[in-house]
Enzyme design. Structure first.
Site, short mmCIF file in Angstrom:
data_model
loop_
_atom_site.label_atom_id
_atom_site.label_comp_id
_atom_site.label_asym_id
_atom_site.label_seq_id
_atom_site.Cartn_x
_atom_site.Cartn_y
_atom_site.Cartn_z
N LYS A 65 21.36 20.20 -0.55
CA LYS A 65 20.17 20.68 0.15
C LYS A 65 20.49 21.53 1.38
CE LYS A 65 17.29 17.07 -1.72
NZ LYS A 65 16.43 15.93 -1.58
N ASP A 101 10.02 17.74 -0.43
CA ASP A 101 10.25 16.28 -0.36
C ASP A 101 9.33 15.63 0.67
OD1 ASP A 101 12.32 16.00 -2.24
OD2 ASP A 101 13.85 16.48 -0.75
P1 NDP Z 1 22.00 10.69 2.71
O1 NDP Z 1 23.33 10.60 2.04
O2 NDP Z 1 21.67 11.87 3.53
O3 NDP Z 1 21.81 9.38 3.68
C1 NDP Z 1 22.10 8.11 3.20
C2 NDP Z 1 21.57 7.07 4.18
O4 NDP Z 1 21.71 5.78 3.54
C3 NDP Z 1 22.33 6.98 5.49
O5 NDP Z 1 21.43 6.61 6.52
C4 NDP Z 1 23.35 5.84 5.22
O6 NDP Z 1 23.76 5.17 6.38
C5 NDP Z 1 22.47 4.92 4.40
N1 NDP Z 1 23.20 4.00 3.52
C6 NDP Z 1 23.85 4.27 2.38
N2 NDP Z 1 24.33 3.15 1.81
C7 NDP Z 1 23.98 2.13 2.63
C8 NDP Z 1 24.17 0.71 2.59
N3 NDP Z 1 24.85 0.13 1.59
N4 NDP Z 1 23.65 -0.03 3.58
C9 NDP Z 1 22.95 0.54 4.59
N5 NDP Z 1 22.74 1.87 4.69
C10 NDP Z 1 23.24 2.65 3.71
O7 NDP Z 1 20.95 10.45 1.55
P2 NDP Z 1 19.49 11.07 1.38
O8 NDP Z 1 18.74 10.94 2.65
O9 NDP Z 1 19.58 12.39 0.73
O10 NDP Z 1 18.85 10.08 0.28
C11 NDP Z 1 18.43 8.78 0.64
C12 NDP Z 1 17.70 8.16 -0.53
O11 NDP Z 1 16.50 8.89 -0.80
C13 NDP Z 1 18.49 8.13 -1.84
O12 NDP Z 1 18.38 6.83 -2.39
C14 NDP Z 1 17.79 9.15 -2.71
O13 NDP Z 1 17.88 8.81 -4.07
C15 NDP Z 1 16.35 9.02 -2.21
N6 NDP Z 1 15.50 10.19 -2.47
C16 NDP Z 1 14.36 10.02 -3.23
C17 NDP Z 1 13.53 11.09 -3.49
C18 NDP Z 1 12.31 10.89 -4.34
O14 NDP Z 1 11.71 11.90 -4.74
N7 NDP Z 1 11.88 9.68 -4.62
C19 NDP Z 1 13.81 12.45 -2.96
C20 NDP Z 1 15.01 12.51 -2.15
C21 NDP Z 1 15.82 11.41 -1.93
P3 NDP Z 1 25.14 5.57 7.15
O15 NDP Z 1 24.77 6.65 8.12
O16 NDP Z 1 25.55 4.32 7.82
O17 NDP Z 1 26.12 6.01 6.11
#
Ligand code: NDP
Length: 265
Positions: A65, A101
């Site tokens: 993105k 989104d």
């Molecule tokens: P990013 O990779 O940008 O961010 C991931 C986030 O998740 C960070 O805050 C990270 O924390 C946290 N994280 C990951 N694993 C864990 C864990 N095990 N425990 C706690 N925190 C965790 O991802 P996106 O923002 O792009 O996507 C986030 C979610 O949104 C995804 O699941 C994606 O599938 C979903 N999504 C759904 C959409 C829809 O249309 N329904 C559209 C777009 C996204 P840290 O900073 O500590 O690593």
């Protein structure tokens, strides 16, 4: 007449429902379009690949993105503000970028009445665009994240932010899982003690993950809270993208009537 071509770019992309959603709408609305999926390995090649494939528009998913944002010649003001593009349309050789989104998410949670305060679990890219639109709409958004680094830019933008270590529980109308915890594993997005402190006080719980019941939603259900997964967000971002692809020829409800069939097949 040759079909107008669209695609989703991502890596991985095999799981995406977008081709089914858009092709159902093209077919139902008798629009001469076709939507494919393309696994793009190098985000830097997004623009080149777009033109090589002869596309009219694309959606972009993880992890491209930000590359999509860089590739655009013209940015919609909201996409520019949040630094993330998930929809690109070509017009006269130029790439126009949008973020659907965030408005898709806003519409998905608008079914909950009387919501003013929201707790985001997670501070990634999706949290960035959705927190911005929610704030513009008058919601108060607080964020809690596992790592401190990602919270910096939210703090700079004036949001209340916490790590797991310094979190002070409060009452939030909605608690929302904005992380990928539970997507491919069975983990909760925050320590259980924190969730046990905020979920009972909430009016409802929402997850952006779709297609499965995450441990977070299971926990929310155990507290008998209304829950909602990410399916409507996915549907609504797709409908708004389709409006851009087809230059507003169809109404939201017309598109929805065909696109939503992707969720019952
Ligand atoms: P990013 O990779 O940008 O961010 C991931 C986030 O998740 C960070 O805050 C990270 O924390 C946290 N994280 C990951 N694993 C864990 C864990 N095990 N425990 C706690 N925190 C965790 O991802 P996106 O923002 O792009 O996507 C986030 C979610 O949104 C995804 O699941 C994606 O599938 C979903 N999504 C759904 C959409 C829809 O249309 N329904 C559209 C777009 C996204 P840290 O900073 O500590 O690593």
């Amino acid at each position: 007449m040759a079909k107008t071509l669209f695609a989703i770019f991502g890596n991985p992309v095999s799981h995406s429902k977008s081709p089914l959603m858009h092709n159902l709408a093209f077919q139902g609305l008798s629009y001469n379009g076709c939507y494919a999926r393309f696994r793009l390995e190098e985000g830097e090649k997004l623009k080149e690949t777009f033109f090589t494939l002869g596309l009219k528009g694309i959606n972009i998913t993880v992890p491209h993105k930000e590359h999509a944002y860089q590739a655009c010649d013209v940015l919609d003001p909201f996409a520019k503000k949040v630094g993330a593009v998930n929809t690109i349309v070509e017009k006269e050789g130029k790439l126009y970028g949008y973020n659907t989104d965030a408005p898709g998410f806003l519409k998905a949670i608008s079914e909950f009445d009387d919501v003013k305060t929201v707790l985001f679990l997670g501070a990634g890219g999706t949290a960035q665009s959705t927190s911005s639109i929610l704030r513009d709409e008058g919601y108060k958004v607080t964020l809690i994240n596992r790592s401190e680094g990602r919270l910096e830019k939210f703090k700079e933008s004036g949001f209340d932010t916490y790590t797991f270590e310094n979190f002070e529980p409060n009452v939030y109308d909605l608690v929302i899982n904005m992380t990928s915890a539970g997507l491919e594993d069975e983990s909760l997005p925050a320590p259980k003690e924190i969730l046990d402190a905020v979920i009972p006080e909430a009016k409802a719980c929402v997850d952006v993950i779709y297609g499965k019941e995450t441990p977070f939603l299971k926990l929310a259900k155990s507290y008998r809270k209304p829950v909602k997964d990410g399916s409507d967000m996915l549907l609504y971002q797709g409908i708004i993208a389709f409006e851009y692809f087809t230059e507003q020829q169809f109404t939201f409800n017309e598109i929805r009537s065909y696109m939503q069939k992707a969720f019952i097949l």
